[in-house]
Design an enzyme around this catalytic site. Structure first.
Site, mmCIF file in Angstrom:
data_model
loop_
_atom_site.group_PDB
_atom_site.id
_atom_site.type_symbol
_atom_site.label_atom_id
_atom_site.label_comp_id
_atom_site.label_asym_id
_atom_site.label_seq_id
_atom_site.Cartn_x
_atom_site.Cartn_y
_atom_site.Cartn_z
ATOM 1 N N HIS A 171 0.835 -1.220 0.000
ATOM 2 C CA HIS A 171 0.000 0.000 0.000
ATOM 3 C C HIS A 171 0.863 1.261 0.000
ATOM 4 C CE1 HIS A 171 -3.450 -2.579 0.569
ATOM 5 N NE2 HIS A 171 -2.842 -3.162 1.583
ATOM 6 N N ASP B 47 -6.644 1.342 3.950
ATOM 7 C CA ASP B 47 -5.258 0.939 3.637
ATOM 8 C C ASP B 47 -4.715 1.695 2.426
ATOM 9 O OD1 ASP B 47 -6.948 -0.368 1.916
ATOM 10 O OD2 ASP B 47 -6.018 -2.338 2.117
HETATM 11 N N1 LIG Z 1 -8.749 -2.507 5.755
HETATM 12 C C1 LIG Z 1 -8.414 -3.748 5.417
HETATM 13 O O1 LIG Z 1 -8.012 -4.552 6.252
HETATM 14 C C2 LIG Z 1 -8.585 -4.201 3.994
HETATM 15 C C3 LIG Z 1 -8.582 -5.570 3.663
HETATM 16 C C4 LIG Z 1 -8.775 -5.941 2.330
HETATM 17 C C5 LIG Z 1 -8.977 -4.969 1.353
HETATM 18 N N2 LIG Z 1 -8.943 -3.644 1.718
HETATM 19 C C6 LIG Z 1 -9.152 -2.550 0.758
HETATM 20 O O2 LIG Z 1 -10.517 -2.507 0.351
HETATM 21 C C7 LIG Z 1 -10.577 -1.691 -0.827
HETATM 22 C C8 LIG Z 1 -11.499 -2.357 -1.843
HETATM 23 O O3 LIG Z 1 -10.859 -3.513 -2.365
HETATM 24 P P1 LIG Z 1 -11.577 -4.458 -3.444
HETATM 25 O O4 LIG Z 1 -10.734 -5.667 -3.570
HETATM 26 O O5 LIG Z 1 -13.006 -4.606 -3.142
HETATM 27 O O6 LIG Z 1 -11.407 -3.587 -4.764
HETATM 28 P P2 LIG Z 1 -12.194 -3.827 -6.153
HETATM 29 O O7 LIG Z 1 -11.288 -3.294 -7.210
HETATM 30 O O8 LIG Z 1 -12.691 -5.218 -6.258
HETATM 31 O O9 LIG Z 1 -13.475 -2.884 -5.989
HETATM 32 C C9 LIG Z 1 -13.387 -1.490 -5.931
HETATM 33 C C10 LIG Z 1 -14.665 -0.924 -6.507
HETATM 34 O O10 LIG Z 1 -14.653 0.501 -6.278
HETATM 35 C C11 LIG Z 1 -15.316 1.069 -7.370
HETATM 36 N N3 LIG Z 1 -15.049 2.502 -7.406
HETATM 37 C C12 LIG Z 1 -13.942 3.182 -7.781
HETATM 38 N N4 LIG Z 1 -14.135 4.510 -7.640
HETATM 39 C C13 LIG Z 1 -15.402 4.666 -7.160
HETATM 40 C C14 LIG Z 1 -16.213 5.784 -6.816
HETATM 41 N N5 LIG Z 1 -15.751 7.034 -6.953
HETATM 42 N N6 LIG Z 1 -17.471 5.555 -6.354
HETATM 43 C C15 LIG Z 1 -17.955 4.319 -6.199
HETATM 44 N N7 LIG Z 1 -17.245 3.207 -6.536
HETATM 45 C C16 LIG Z 1 -15.998 3.394 -7.004
HETATM 46 C C17 LIG Z 1 -14.784 0.291 -8.575
HETATM 47 O O11 LIG Z 1 -15.601 0.450 -9.723
HETATM 48 C C18 LIG Z 1 -14.812 -1.136 -8.010
HETATM 49 O O12 LIG Z 1 -16.012 -1.805 -8.313
HETATM 50 C C19 LIG Z 1 -9.115 -1.543 -1.281
HETATM 51 O O13 LIG Z 1 -8.609 -0.280 -0.886
HETATM 52 C C20 LIG Z 1 -8.408 -2.640 -0.534
HETATM 53 O O14 LIG Z 1 -7.024 -2.390 -0.383
HETATM 54 C C21 LIG Z 1 -8.741 -3.266 3.007
#
Ligand SMILES: NC(=O)c1ccc[n+]([C@@H]2O[C@H](COP(=O)([O-])OP(=O)(O)OC[C@H]3O[C@@H](n4cnc5c(N)ncnc54)[C@H](O)[C@@H]3O)[C@@H](O)[C@H]2O)c1
Length: 370
Positions: free
Chosen positions: A95, A268
């Site tokens: 990240h 993250d």
């Molecule tokens: N905090 C934690 O412990 C943890 C754990 C796992 C994943 N994550 C994070 O969760 C987040 C999501 O991951 P993911 O695998 O679901 O990603 P992903 O790529 O599968 O999904 C992201 C979605 O966001 C949408 N998007 C982008 N810009 C947007 C906007 N302005 N409005 C609405 N939707 C929008 C995209 O179209 C996509 O469908 C990431 O930042 C990832 O690193 C965090």
């Protein structure tokens, strides 16, 4: 190759980067695997189990970090920066867009850093996906708990009861994490709305999740309209490699019901609200504008057994490829690894990461353009 698996040191991080079965797979292929003692305890894997699978168990983390390739779960914390060195391969969640200090350290020290979260193949993020599935499911479980009055929540039970309306869950981003949040919220009986920019994705969510889950095109105005009666807000947006887009400002949060809960999974990558700041499992929530914020950066670390098995099942083929051929050849020959290479030979080699950090992109000069 000599592969090192250190014990994770991030607060309440219980995952480990490889299971005993994974160690057996790597050692049968002729690689030496060094595991720090007690690295697997939090995930239910003993030193004896690792030893039986062919690992060498070491007490001193410094010795483990001397390996040619260090495979971790979370990014190195500052106490580990001294272990980083020139020519070493680091394979972990990094990240870097949200962590310029670590990015500069990796560049200065000449580490070849491959980030799980930007390994990208066939339109998918195969190493982020299993953790997003877990964080998405957890977001509704944790958010539902913090809605309880004794945590400062607004007292809404997400599923409701006969004769009383259920709570409303609004999810920003309907990707892997967002969809898994929607599955759990729907299962609980909550009213669910998902906002995304990708029309095809919303069509898919509608088809798979049915009419209990509404989808809405993500604009500022639509978010404002949904926030008014939202009890649990989940932030799950991602632009791979880049800092999370800031979709929420203070006025928007103030418009929410007092005691509503915001779980920002995308923390993250910097978080999707200007009020988001990283928290840990030890102290997961804080209040801003009357809304409880849950911003834990390593959510899956709380369910380490499931997370470790899910993560290592997916990372293992990539670990094996890098160990067999070295990082440059693996990046050339294995689909997806090019996107994962964030830092190499003192340069930032992922375009989205370089743009977010404002550090010059150095992939072209390495004959490894995207
Ligand atoms: N905090 C934690 O412990 C943890 C754990 C796992 C994943 N994550 C994070 O969760 C987040 C999501 O991951 P993911 O695998 O679901 O990603 P992903 O790529 O599968 O999904 C992201 C979605 O966001 C949408 N998007 C982008 N810009 C947007 C906007 N302005 N409005 C609405 N939707 C929008 C995209 O179209 C996509 O469908 C990431 O930042 C990832 O690193 C965090």
């Amino acid at each position: 190759m000599i592969i090192g698996i250190p014990k994770e040191v991030k607060v309440r991080e219980n995952r480990v980067a490889c299971t005993p079965a994974g160690i057996r797979y790597l050692s049968d292929a002729g690689h030496t695997v060094l595991v720090q003692s007690e690295a697997g305890e939090g995930s239910g894997f003993s030193d004896a189990a690792f030893r039986k699978s062919g690992a060498e168990i070491l007490d001193d983390p410094a010795e483990v970090w001397l390996a040619d390739m260090v495979v971790k779960v979370k990014e190195p914390v500052e106490a580990e920066y001294g272990f980083l060195r020139n020519g070493q391969v680091l394979f972990a969640f990094l990240h870097l867009a949200a962590n310029p200090k670590l990015a500069c350290c990796l560049v200065e020290k000449g580490v070849s850093a491959v980030a799980y979260e930007t390994v990208y193949t066939n339109g998918r993020l195969p190493l982020l996906a299993p953790m997003s599935e877990i964080a998405g499911k957890m977001s509704v479980m944790a958010g539902g708990v913090y809605l309880a009055n004794h945590f400062g929540g607004n007292g809404m039970l997400l599923g409701g009861v006969p004769g009383v309306l259920p709570g409303k869950v609004t999810i920003l981003g309907g990707g892997t994490a967002g969809m898994n949040a929607a599955i759990i919220a729907k299962g609980m009986g909550a009213r669910v709305t998902v906002l995304d920019l990708n029309q095809e994705r919303m069509r898919y969510l509608s088809n798979v999740l049915g009419a209990q889950v509404q989808t809405i095109f993500s604009t500022g105005q639509h978010i404002i309209e949904e926030l008014k009666d939202t009890d649990l807000l989940v932030g799950a947006v991602l632009i791979p490699g880049a800092t999370a887009p800031k979709l929420l400002d203070r006025d928007m949060l103030r418009s929410m019901k007092k005691g509503s809960v915001f779980v920002d999974i995308s923390i993250d990558q910097g978080g999707c609200s200007i009020t988001s700041k990283p928290t840990s499992h030890e102290n997961p929530v804080f209040v801003e504008e009357g809304v409880l914020h849950y911003c834990v950066t390593n959510m899956p670390g709380a369910y380490a057994r499931t997370s470790t098995e899910a993560l290592t099942g997916n990372t293992l083929p990539y670990v094996r490829a890098i160990a067999d051929t070295g990082v440059e050849e693996a990046v050339r020959s294995v689909s997806g690894l090019r996107g994962g290479l964030n830092v190499h030979k003192n340069r930032i080699t992922n375009k989205a990461v370089s743009a977010s950090l404002g550090i010059e992109y150095g992939g072209s000069s390495l004959d490894m353009d995207d």
